[in-house]
Design a protein around this motif. Structure first.
Motif, PDB file in Angstrom:
ATOM      1  N   PHE A 231      44.669  48.706  34.577  1.00 46.78           N
ATOM      2  CA  PHE A 231      45.045  47.802  33.482  1.00 46.78           C
ATOM      3  C   PHE A 231      45.479  48.568  32.233  1.00 46.78           C
ATOM      4  CE2 PHE A 231      42.961  44.953  36.321  1.00 46.78           C
ATOM      5  CZ  PHE A 231      43.569  43.723  36.088  1.00 46.78           C
ATOM      6  N   PRO A 232      46.262  47.898  31.364  1.00 46.62           N
ATOM      7  CA  PRO A 232      46.733  48.577  30.148  1.00 46.62           C
ATOM      8  C   PRO A 232      45.642  48.734  29.096  1.00 46.62           C
ATOM      9  CG  PRO A 232      47.578  46.317  30.223  1.00 46.62           C
ATOM     10  CD  PRO A 232      46.801  46.535  31.494  1.00 46.62           C
ATOM     11  N   GLY A 233      45.892  49.637  28.171  1.00 44.15           N
ATOM     12  CA  GLY A 233      44.985  49.800  27.022  1.00 44.15           C
ATOM     13  C   GLY A 233      44.333  51.159  26.997  1.00 44.15           C
ATOM     14  N   SER A 234      43.914  51.641  28.152  1.00 43.05           N
ATOM     15  CA  SER A 234      43.312  52.978  28.214  1.00 43.05           C
ATOM     16  C   SER A 234      43.344  53.417  29.669  1.00 43.05           C
ATOM     17  CB  SER A 234      41.865  52.944  27.733  1.00 43.05           C
ATOM     18  OG  SER A 234      41.109  52.120  28.596  1.00 43.05           O
ATOM     19  N   ILE A 235      43.227  54.719  29.860  1.00 48.58           N
ATOM     20  CA  ILE A 235      43.172  55.238  31.231  1.00 48.58           C
ATOM     21  C   ILE A 235      41.734  55.673  31.503  1.00 48.58           C
ATOM     22  CG2 ILE A 235      44.008  57.010  32.823  1.00 48.58           C
ATOM     23  CD1 ILE A 235      46.701  56.863  31.492  1.00 48.58           C
ATOM     24  N   ASN A 236      41.115  55.049  32.490  1.00 47.09           N
ATOM     25  CA  ASN A 236      39.745  55.402  32.870  1.00 47.09           C
ATOM     26  C   ASN A 236      39.740  56.856  33.356  1.00 47.09           C
ATOM     27  OD1 ASN A 236      37.450  55.760  34.615  1.00 47.09           O
ATOM     28  ND2 ASN A 236      37.252  53.527  34.713  1.00 47.09           N
ATOM     29  N   PRO A 237      38.874  57.718  32.779  1.00 49.36           N
ATOM     30  CA  PRO A 237      38.877  59.126  33.205  1.00 49.36           C
ATOM     31  C   PRO A 237      38.693  59.284  34.716  1.00 49.36           C
ATOM     32  CG  PRO A 237      37.321  58.763  31.397  1.00 49.36           C
ATOM     33  CD  PRO A 237      37.874  57.423  31.750  1.00 49.36           C
ATOM     34  N   GLY A 238      38.002  58.322  35.338  1.00 49.45           N
ATOM     35  CA  GLY A 238      37.785  58.370  36.780  1.00 49.45           C
ATOM     36  C   GLY A 238      39.085  58.340  37.579  1.00 49.45           C
ATOM     37  N   GLU A 239      40.143  57.801  36.964  1.00 47.28           N
ATOM     38  CA  GLU A 239      41.435  57.729  37.678  1.00 47.28           C
ATOM     39  C   GLU A 239      41.943  59.109  38.071  1.00 47.28           C
ATOM     40  OE1 GLU A 239      44.657  55.426  36.000  1.00 47.28           O
ATOM     41  OE2 GLU A 239      43.271  53.887  35.299  1.00 47.28           O
ATOM     42  N   LYS A 240      41.479  60.130  37.315  1.00 51.61           N
ATOM     43  CA  LYS A 240      41.989  61.488  37.580  1.00 51.61           C
ATOM     44  C   LYS A 240      41.042  62.288  38.468  1.00 51.61           C
ATOM     45  CE  LYS A 240      44.981  61.467  33.743  1.00 51.61           C
ATOM     46  NZ  LYS A 240      45.248  61.519  32.389  1.00 51.61           N
ATOM     47  N   ILE A 241      39.895  61.698  38.815  1.00 51.62           N
ATOM     48  CA  ILE A 241      38.884  62.442  39.578  1.00 51.62           C
ATOM     49  C   ILE A 241      38.598  61.809  40.946  1.00 51.62           C
ATOM     50  CG2 ILE A 241      36.517  63.347  39.524  1.00 51.62           C
ATOM     51  CD1 ILE A 241      36.584  62.906  36.462  1.00 51.62           C
ATOM     52  N   PHE A 242      38.519  60.471  40.954  1.00 53.38           N
ATOM     53  CA  PHE A 242      38.070  59.780  42.172  1.00 53.38           C
ATOM     54  C   PHE A 242      39.229  59.019  42.829  1.00 53.38           C
ATOM     55  CE2 PHE A 242      34.415  59.714  39.174  1.00 53.38           C
ATOM     56  CZ  PHE A 242      33.594  60.592  39.874  1.00 53.38           C
ATOM     57  N   PRO A 243      39.160  58.856  44.148  1.00 55.58           N
ATOM     58  CA  PRO A 243      40.208  58.076  44.815  1.00 55.58           C
ATOM     59  C   PRO A 243      40.072  56.578  44.575  1.00 55.58           C
ATOM     60  CG  PRO A 243      38.588  58.833  46.417  1.00 55.58           C
ATOM     61  CD  PRO A 243      38.225  59.485  45.104  1.00 55.58           C
ATOM     62  N   ALA A 244      38.854  56.126  44.218  1.00 53.13           N
ATOM     63  CA  ALA A 244      38.652  54.695  43.937  1.00 53.13           C
ATOM     64  C   ALA A 244      37.620  54.576  42.825  1.00 53.13           C
ATOM     65  CB  ALA A 244      38.154  53.972  45.187  1.00 53.13           C
ATOM     66  N   ILE A 245      37.781  53.559  41.987  1.00 50.89           N
ATOM     67  CA  ILE A 245      36.829  53.348  40.878  1.00 50.89           C
ATOM     68  C   ILE A 245      36.565  51.845  40.712  1.00 50.89           C
ATOM     69  CG2 ILE A 245      37.355  55.418  39.501  1.00 50.89           C
ATOM     70  CD1 ILE A 245      39.278  53.711  37.828  1.00 50.89           C
ATOM     71  N   ALA A 246      35.435  51.540  40.073  1.00 56.48           N
ATOM     72  CA  ALA A 246      35.127  50.154  39.701  1.00 56.48           C
ATOM     73  C   ALA A 246      35.653  49.923  38.287  1.00 56.48           C
ATOM     74  CB  ALA A 246      33.618  49.937  39.742  1.00 56.48           C
ATOM     75  N   VAL A 247      36.248  48.762  38.043  1.00 54.42           N
ATOM     76  CA  VAL A 247      36.743  48.445  36.690  1.00 54.42           C
ATOM     77  C   VAL A 247      36.396  46.996  36.352  1.00 54.42           C
ATOM     78  CG1 VAL A 247      38.721  50.024  36.894  1.00 54.42           C
ATOM     79  CG2 VAL A 247      39.027  47.634  37.440  1.00 54.42           C
ATOM     80  N   THR A 248      36.443  46.702  35.063  1.00 56.80           N
ATOM     81  CA  THR A 248      36.269  45.312  34.622  1.00 56.80           C
ATOM     82  C   THR A 248      37.479  44.954  33.778  1.00 56.80           C
ATOM     83  OG1 THR A 248      33.905  45.680  34.489  1.00 56.80           O
ATOM     84  CG2 THR A 248      34.735  43.726  33.387  1.00 56.80           C
ATOM     85  N   ALA A 249      38.153  43.881  34.117  1.00 53.97           N
ATOM     86  CA  ALA A 249      39.330  43.476  33.337  1.00 53.97           C
ATOM     87  C   ALA A 249      39.585  41.992  33.542  1.00 53.97           C
ATOM     88  CB  ALA A 249      40.554  44.266  33.789  1.00 53.97           C
ATOM     89  N   ASN A 250      39.962  41.338  32.461  1.00 55.09           N
ATOM     90  CA  ASN A 250      40.255  39.905  32.553  1.00 55.09           C
ATOM     91  C   ASN A 250      41.748  39.690  32.664  1.00 55.09           C
ATOM     92  OD1 ASN A 250      37.601  38.660  32.246  1.00 55.09           O
ATOM     93  ND2 ASN A 250      37.616  39.782  30.299  1.00 55.09           N
ATOM     94  N   TYR A 251      42.158  38.898  33.632  1.00 54.51           N
ATOM     95  CA  TYR A 251      43.578  38.555  33.785  1.00 54.51           C
ATOM     96  C   TYR A 251      43.662  37.177  34.432  1.00 54.51           C
ATOM     97  CZ  TYR A 251      48.498  38.770  35.170  1.00 54.51           C
ATOM     98  OH  TYR A 251      49.839  38.495  35.317  1.00 54.51           O
ATOM     99  N   MET A 252      44.240  36.243  33.718  1.00 55.58           N
ATOM    100  CA  MET A 252      44.506  34.903  34.220  1.00 55.58           C
ATOM    101  C   MET A 252      43.292  34.223  34.864  1.00 55.58           C
ATOM    102  SD  MET A 252      48.375  35.245  35.722  1.00 55.58           S
ATOM    103  CE  MET A 252      48.183  33.820  36.725  1.00 55.58           C
ATOM    104  N   GLY A 253      42.112  34.473  34.320  1.00 55.83           N
ATOM    105  CA  GLY A 253      40.915  33.813  34.844  1.00 55.83           C
ATOM    106  C   GLY A 253      40.493  34.287  36.224  1.00 55.83           C
ATOM    107  N   ARG A 254      41.105  35.381  36.710  1.00 55.47           N
ATOM    108  CA  ARG A 254      40.716  35.903  38.022  1.00 55.47           C
ATOM    109  C   ARG A 254      39.424  36.722  37.875  1.00 55.47           C
ATOM    110  NH1 ARG A 254      46.865  37.755  39.928  1.00 55.47           N
ATOM    111  NH2 ARG A 254      47.614  35.626  40.193  1.00 55.47           N
ATOM    112  N   PRO A 255      38.700  36.966  38.980  1.00 51.39           N
ATOM    113  CA  PRO A 255      37.448  37.711  38.858  1.00 51.39           C
ATOM    114  C   PRO A 255      37.652  39.037  38.124  1.00 51.39           C
ATOM    115  CG  PRO A 255      37.661  36.808  41.061  1.00 51.39           C
ATOM    116  CD  PRO A 255      38.970  36.543  40.371  1.00 51.39           C
TER     117      PRO A 255
END
Ligand code: 6PG
Length: 254
Positions: free
Chosen positions: A155-179
């Motif tokens: 998602f926009p706004g910042s880059i989670n540092p985990g994006e550069k280390i791990f192949p998968a990460i957990a994130v929290t983001a709101n978009y159109m009322g989706r989980p």
């Protein structure tokens, strides 16, 4: 270097047909060359008609489905039978209608706590690495784009540092009322894909699509710009509504 192609269609039905033909060809070639095809699928509403098309003849029968490994680019943290589950959507529209082998379905376990679902997916990815790659080198990665420029769950706004280390990460983001709780593959995996297919439709995405494709490099605010496979193709299948501003600007610059 990333090779890019942009294809514009007058209807979303034509777009789905073209994407299905591209996927059939790429899967067949991968199976012929390497004995298997690895495919990561997307959530969102845009790919549903593509999944339904792949589930019917001719694609239902001509694609060597029994050699396909299925992954997901991202998942919402809900159980698999929840209406918002990306796995559940693909199961209903595609997997239930093709001869796929259970052990080749590598879903993100959305019913776990997000951090546990990410760790579990990292384990799955590591167990399925290719010779030269710690994770699967995906033959086809299907992605969508949100009207805010997000892709998968980057998602926009910042880059989670985990994006550069791990192949998968957990994130929290709101978009159109989706989980909001989600698990996503990171660019570490996306950017080793052989073919990345973006499906984008609708006028609400026209501005962001034009900026993402031709605007200044701003991967913090336009996560789609984080997707740049070093040695792969990025193919954009877009409809004329989403392409409106991009095409106008391309024509103005001619
Ligand atoms: C998800 C996604 C996400 C999606 C876009 C576009 O699980 O929500 O994978 O990145 O592709 O939000 O969604 P639409 O196709 O519904 O516009």
């Amino acid at each position: 270097m990333t090779e890019r192609a942009v294809h514009v269609f007058s209807s979303s039905a034509d777009l789905a047909q073209a994407a299905a033909a591209y996927i059939a060809e790429a899967v067949t070639q991968a199976v012929q060359s390497r004995g298997k095809a690895t495919v990561a699928l997307s959530g969102g509403s845009t790919p549903v008609s593509l999944y339904q098309l792949l589930a019917r003849p001719p694609y239902q029968t001509v694609i060597p489905w029994d050699a396909v490994h299925f992954y997901w680019g991202d998942e919402r943290c809900v159980p698999p039978d929840h209406p918002e589950s990306n796995f559940g959507q693909v199961k209903q529209a595609l997997l239930d209608h093709i001869p796929v082998q259970e052990e080749r379905i590598h879903r993100i376990i959305g019913e776990l706590e997000p951090a546990d679902a990410a760790s579990n997916y990292i384990r799955t990815l590591s167990e399925n690495g290719d010779n030269d790659n710690p994770w699967p080198r995906l033959d086809i990665t299907l992605l969508g784009m949100g009207a805010d420029g997000h892709t998968a769950s980057l998602f926009p706004g910042s880059i989670n540092p985990g994006e550069k280390i791990f192949p998968a990460i957990a994130v929290t983001a709101n978009y159109m009322g989706r989980p909001a709780s989600r698990v996503t593959l990171t660019p570490l995996v996306f950017n080793t894909s052989r073919n990345i297919i973006f499906l984008v439709t609708g006028q609400d995405k026209a501005q962001v699509l034009s900026t993402a494709l031709d605007g200044p490099h701003n991967p913090v605010n336009f996560p789609v710009q984080r997707i740049q496979p070093a040695d792969g193709k990025v193919i954009w299948f877009i409809d004329s509504m989403a392409a409106k501003i991009f095409m106008k600007e391309s024509n103005d610059n001619d």
